[in-house]
Design a protein around this motif. Structure first.
Motif, PDB file in Angstrom:
ATOM      1  N   ASP A 196      39.825 -70.119  26.441  1.00 17.08           N
ATOM      2  CA  ASP A 196      40.761 -70.780  27.370  1.00 17.08           C
ATOM      3  C   ASP A 196      40.189 -72.088  27.940  1.00 17.08           C
ATOM      4  N   LEU A 197      38.888 -72.111  28.179  1.00 17.68           N
ATOM      5  CA  LEU A 197      38.292 -73.308  28.802  1.00 17.68           C
ATOM      6  C   LEU A 197      38.302 -74.520  27.857  1.00 17.68           C
ATOM      7  N   LYS A 198      38.225 -74.253  26.569  1.00 16.10           N
ATOM      8  CA  LYS A 198      38.253 -75.330  25.552  1.00 16.10           C
ATOM      9  C   LYS A 198      37.176 -76.386  25.817  1.00 16.10           C
ATOM     10  N   TRP A 199      35.997 -75.955  26.242  1.00 16.97           N
ATOM     11  CA  TRP A 199      34.915 -76.916  26.482  1.00 16.97           C
ATOM     12  C   TRP A 199      34.285 -77.304  25.149  1.00 16.97           C
ATOM     13  N   ASN A 200      33.895 -78.548  25.049  1.00 16.36           N
ATOM     14  CA  ASN A 200      33.265 -78.984  23.797  1.00 16.36           C
ATOM     15  C   ASN A 200      31.744 -79.105  23.975  1.00 16.36           C
ATOM     16  N   ILE A 201      31.169 -78.135  24.711  1.00 15.46           N
ATOM     17  CA  ILE A 201      29.712 -78.130  24.905  1.00 15.46           C
ATOM     18  C   ILE A 201      29.162 -76.775  24.479  1.00 15.46           C
ATOM     19  N   LYS A 202      27.847 -76.699  24.330  1.00 18.41           N
ATOM     20  CA  LYS A 202      27.212 -75.451  23.948  1.00 18.41           C
ATOM     21  C   LYS A 202      27.249 -74.482  25.146  1.00 18.41           C
ATOM     22  N   SER A 203      27.742 -73.274  24.911  1.00 15.97           N
ATOM     23  CA  SER A 203      27.796 -72.273  25.993  1.00 15.97           C
ATOM     24  C   SER A 203      27.105 -70.992  25.539  1.00 15.97           C
ATOM     25  N   ASN A 204      26.506 -70.293  26.499  1.00 14.61           N
ATOM     26  CA  ASN A 204      25.870 -69.030  26.199  1.00 14.61           C
ATOM     27  C   ASN A 204      26.114 -68.087  27.375  1.00 14.61           C
ATOM     28  N   VAL A 205      25.828 -66.798  27.162  1.00 14.52           N
ATOM     29  CA  VAL A 205      26.104 -65.826  28.222  1.00 14.52           C
ATOM     30  C   VAL A 205      25.018 -64.770  28.268  1.00 14.52           C
ATOM     31  N   HIS A 206      24.709 -64.324  29.489  1.00 17.73           N
ATOM     32  CA  HIS A 206      23.949 -63.085  29.636  1.00 17.73           C
ATOM     33  C   HIS A 206      24.728 -62.182  30.581  1.00 17.73           C
ATOM     34  N   ILE A 207      25.060 -61.008  30.080  1.00 18.89           N
ATOM     35  CA  ILE A 207      25.783 -60.039  30.916  1.00 18.89           C
ATOM     36  C   ILE A 207      24.790 -58.928  31.287  1.00 18.89           C
ATOM     37  N   PHE A 208      24.586 -58.764  32.603  1.00 23.24           N
ATOM     38  CA  PHE A 208      23.658 -57.728  33.048  1.00 23.24           C
ATOM     39  C   PHE A 208      24.237 -56.349  32.777  1.00 23.24           C
ATOM     40  N   ASN A 209      23.380 -55.483  32.276  1.00 23.70           N
ATOM     41  CA  ASN A 209      23.783 -54.087  32.127  1.00 23.70           C
ATOM     42  C   ASN A 209      23.987 -53.515  33.539  1.00 23.70           C
ATOM     43  N   LYS A 210      25.133 -53.048  33.833  1.00 22.69           N
ATOM     44  CA  LYS A 210      25.534 -52.567  35.170  1.00 22.69           C
ATOM     45  C   LYS A 210      25.561 -53.721  36.185  1.00 22.69           C
ATOM     46  N   ASN A 211      24.454 -53.959  36.914  1.00 21.49           N
ATOM     47  CA  ASN A 211      24.482 -55.088  37.849  1.00 21.49           C
ATOM     48  C   ASN A 211      23.068 -55.605  38.109  1.00 21.49           C
ATOM     49  N   LEU A 212      22.978 -56.634  38.952  1.00 22.14           N
ATOM     50  CA  LEU A 212      21.689 -57.297  39.189  1.00 22.14           C
ATOM     51  C   LEU A 212      20.651 -56.335  39.778  1.00 22.14           C
ATOM     52  N   ASP A 213      21.083 -55.492  40.726  1.00 23.15           N
ATOM     53  CA  ASP A 213      20.146 -54.547  41.354  1.00 23.15           C
ATOM     54  C   ASP A 213      19.554 -53.608  40.308  1.00 23.15           C
ATOM     55  N   TYR A 214      20.430 -53.111  39.450  1.00 26.11           N
ATOM     56  CA  TYR A 214      19.988 -52.198  38.394  1.00 26.11           C
ATOM     57  C   TYR A 214      18.990 -52.915  37.489  1.00 26.11           C
ATOM     58  N   PHE A 215      19.313 -54.148  37.178  1.00 24.36           N
ATOM     59  CA  PHE A 215      18.442 -54.963  36.317  1.00 24.36           C
ATOM     60  C   PHE A 215      17.054 -55.127  36.958  1.00 24.36           C
ATOM     61  N   LEU A 216      17.033 -55.401  38.259  1.00 19.17           N
ATOM     62  CA  LEU A 216      15.751 -55.610  38.947  1.00 19.17           C
ATOM     63  C   LEU A 216      14.893 -54.347  38.910  1.00 19.17           C
ATOM     64  N   VAL A 217      15.526 -53.215  39.183  1.00 21.49           N
ATOM     65  CA  VAL A 217      14.799 -51.939  39.175  1.00 21.49           C
ATOM     66  C   VAL A 217      14.231 -51.682  37.777  1.00 21.49           C
ATOM     67  N   GLU A 218      15.070 -51.900  36.770  1.00 18.70           N
ATOM     68  CA  GLU A 218      14.628 -51.681  35.393  1.00 18.70           C
ATOM     69  C   GLU A 218      13.485 -52.619  35.016  1.00 18.70           C
ATOM     70  N   THR A 219      13.559 -53.862  35.498  1.00 16.90           N
ATOM     71  CA  THR A 219      12.532 -54.848  35.183  1.00 16.90           C
ATOM     72  C   THR A 219      11.200 -54.455  35.801  1.00 16.90           C
ATOM     73  N   ILE A 220      11.272 -53.960  37.043  1.00 20.26           N
ATOM     74  CA  ILE A 220      10.039 -53.520  37.710  1.00 20.26           C
ATOM     75  C   ILE A 220       9.424 -52.357  36.936  1.00 20.26           C
ATOM     76  N   LYS A 221      10.316 -51.440  36.509  1.00 22.67           N
ATOM     77  CA  LYS A 221       9.829 -50.253  35.789  1.00 22.67           C
ATOM     78  C   LYS A 221       9.119 -50.638  34.490  1.00 22.67           C
ATOM     79  N   THR A 222       9.734 -51.567  33.755  1.00 19.57           N
ATOM     80  CA  THR A 222       9.200 -51.891  32.418  1.00 19.57           C
ATOM     81  C   THR A 222       8.301 -53.120  32.430  1.00 19.57           C
ATOM     82  N   LYS A 223       8.326 -53.883  33.560  1.00 26.76           N
ATOM     83  CA  LYS A 223       7.612 -55.156  33.667  1.00 26.76           C
ATOM     84  C   LYS A 223       7.961 -56.066  32.482  1.00 26.76           C
TER      85      LYS A 223
END
Lengths: 319, 138
Positions: free
Chosen positions: B102-129
């Motif tokens: 829909d945006l029809k942008w003519n630039i390079k775009s990328n995405v990162h979708i967090f599994n569940k949410n940011l808090d979950y991501f932080l906890v997981e990151t601490i666990k696995t470093k």
């Protein structure tokens, strides 16, 4: 009586004028602050707007071209050659409130100008005298500031509108030691200090003269246009909110469209803060920059986008 | 470039992260770079995925004028099983794909979708470093 904002310029197209090869911008507000990096063309952009809005006649057009040249060369040039000034551009096109096609013919034996202003056309060969007629209601405050004569002329508008007390109040808010402003002995701007003694304005800092010039010009430009280059010049950052309040309120009250340039982040933040405080949603911020092909482009931020940019601490002083 | 995030907390998190990486010489950044300038807060996931949101008009202006030449979208997928249109990893990815069309942008775009949410991501990151995935993607 003129309808509010009826005369405002909303867009401009500039071709082959100074640094602008092929440029368009649209969506101007009642007060417009312009930001951008050095040499991107902020002043040239205002000069194009000034030429466009001043040129009700071809003689106004001549005056505006000479005036912007004079503003840029106040220090270096004593007696400018008018023909050289008028023929410094090979040709240009400016279209906003008016449509100007300006062509210099250098191929013949003598230099010749072909000018089309809206439906008016004139070919000038410089053998006859050229009339320069200022459009007195359109004012450009350059970064060197007003001459005494220009300040006197602007102050006359304050006198005609019986706003001397208001001006004195605002000068006193700028500097508590100053009580009054007057033109004494022809065109000699003077300020009265607490001892009741009058002193020449040059004895004070440049900021005071700039402050007075802006207030007087807002009255002088009723139903017209005011252009201010480097608006923050000489003004302490703690005074900027007061300055913007004065500008937004008088510009609205007297139907003045204002364009100003700045390099100052404090000035831009102050503009956003005051517009928000006064709920003035008709202000606009214009950011000039260059794309990868080095073409000058304008990003026009209406109120909502501008406030959002400032609140997100985004850079709006060019890219 | 612009990093497009849901809310102020996300922005603050990424700025802290970038400052930390800069401080520890994990990324090389000029001293006068203001990270704020590169992050656009959209005001929630639904607004981030709405191509008609006024902020996308502002960003389009920046793209057209050469101020923005790349975009990275970062948002939460929230819960995996949910009946809302854009919740869960699969539906979030689909909504992002639709947004980009829909945006029809003519630039390079990328995405990162967090599994569940940011808090979950932080906890997981601490666990696995583990190394921060956005840097790998970018």
């Amino acid at each position: 009586m003129q309808e509010k904002q009826e005369h405002f310029i909303k867009n401009i197209e500039i071709k082959n004028f100074k640094c602008f090869e092929d440029f368009k911008a649209e969506g101007f507000g009642h007060v417009n602050l312009i930001g951008g990096k050095n040499n991107v063309g902020k002043t040239a952009f205002m000069e194009a707007l000034y030429i466009d809005t001043s040129s009700q006649t071809i003689n106004n057009l001549f005056f505006s071209i000479v005036n912007i040249h004079r503003n840029r060369n106040k220090i270096n040039e004593e007696r400018p050659n008018i023909i050289d000034i008028l023929t410094q551009y090979q040709s240009f096109y400016i279209s906003g409130k008016n449509k100007i096609i300006y062509t210099v013919d250098l191929l013949g034996i003598e230099k010749k100008l072909d000018i089309k202003l809206n439906s008016e056309y004139e070919s000038i060969n410089f053998k006859n005298e050229i009339n320069f007629i200022p459009n007195k209601e359109v004012t450009f405050i350059d970064n060197y500031g007003f001459t005494n004569f220009e300040l006197k002329t602007a102050f006359e508008a304050v006198q005609r509108k019986d706003k001397e007390d208001f001006l004195d109040k605002k000068i006193n808010e700028f500097d508590k030691n100053i009580l009054k402003f007057k033109i004494i002995g022809g065109d000699n701007p003077q300020c009265q200090i607490k001892s009741k003694e009058y002193r020449d304005i040059v004895e004070f800092g440049d900021g005071l003269k700039h402050w007075i010039s802006i207030i007087c010009s807002l009255y002088a430009c009723e139903n017209s246009y005011l252009f201010i280059d480097e608006i923050e010049n000489g003004i302490h950052y703690t005074q900027l909110d007061e300055l913007w309040e004065i500008i937004l309120e008088i510009a609205d009250e007297h139907n003045v469209q204002v364009f100003a340039t700045t390099h100052s982040k404090e000035c831009i933040e102050s503009y956003a803060r005051v517009a928000k405080k006064l709920e003035d949603e008709e202000i606009v911020f214009i950011e000039l920059g260059k794309n990868k092909d080095s073409e000058i482009k304008a990003m026009i931020y209406p109120y909502e986008w501008f406030i959002d940019e400032i609140e997100q601490n985004h850079e709006v002083r060019g890219w | 470039m612009v990093i497009i995030v849901e809310g102020k907390d996300d922005k603050n998190f990424f700025i802290s992260l970038l400052n930390d990486l800069k401080k520890n010489n994990k990324i090389i950044v000029q001293d006068n770079i203001n990270f704020d300038d590169y992050i656009e807060v959209m005001g929630g996931k639904s607004k981030l995925l709405d191509s008609h949101h006024t902020k996308y008009k502002k960003l389009k202006m920046k793209i057209d004028n050469g101020d923005v030449d790349k975009a990275l979208f970062i948002f939460d997928c929230d819960f995996e099983i949910d009946d809302k249109n854009c919740n869960g990893m699969e539906k979030s990815q689909k909504c992002y794909d639709d947004l980009i069309v829909d945006l029809k942008w003519n630039i390079k775009s990328n995405v990162h979708i967090f599994n569940k949410n940011l808090d979950y991501f932080l906890v997981e990151t601490i666990k696995t470093k583990s190394v921060i995935p956005i840097l790998i993607i970018w």
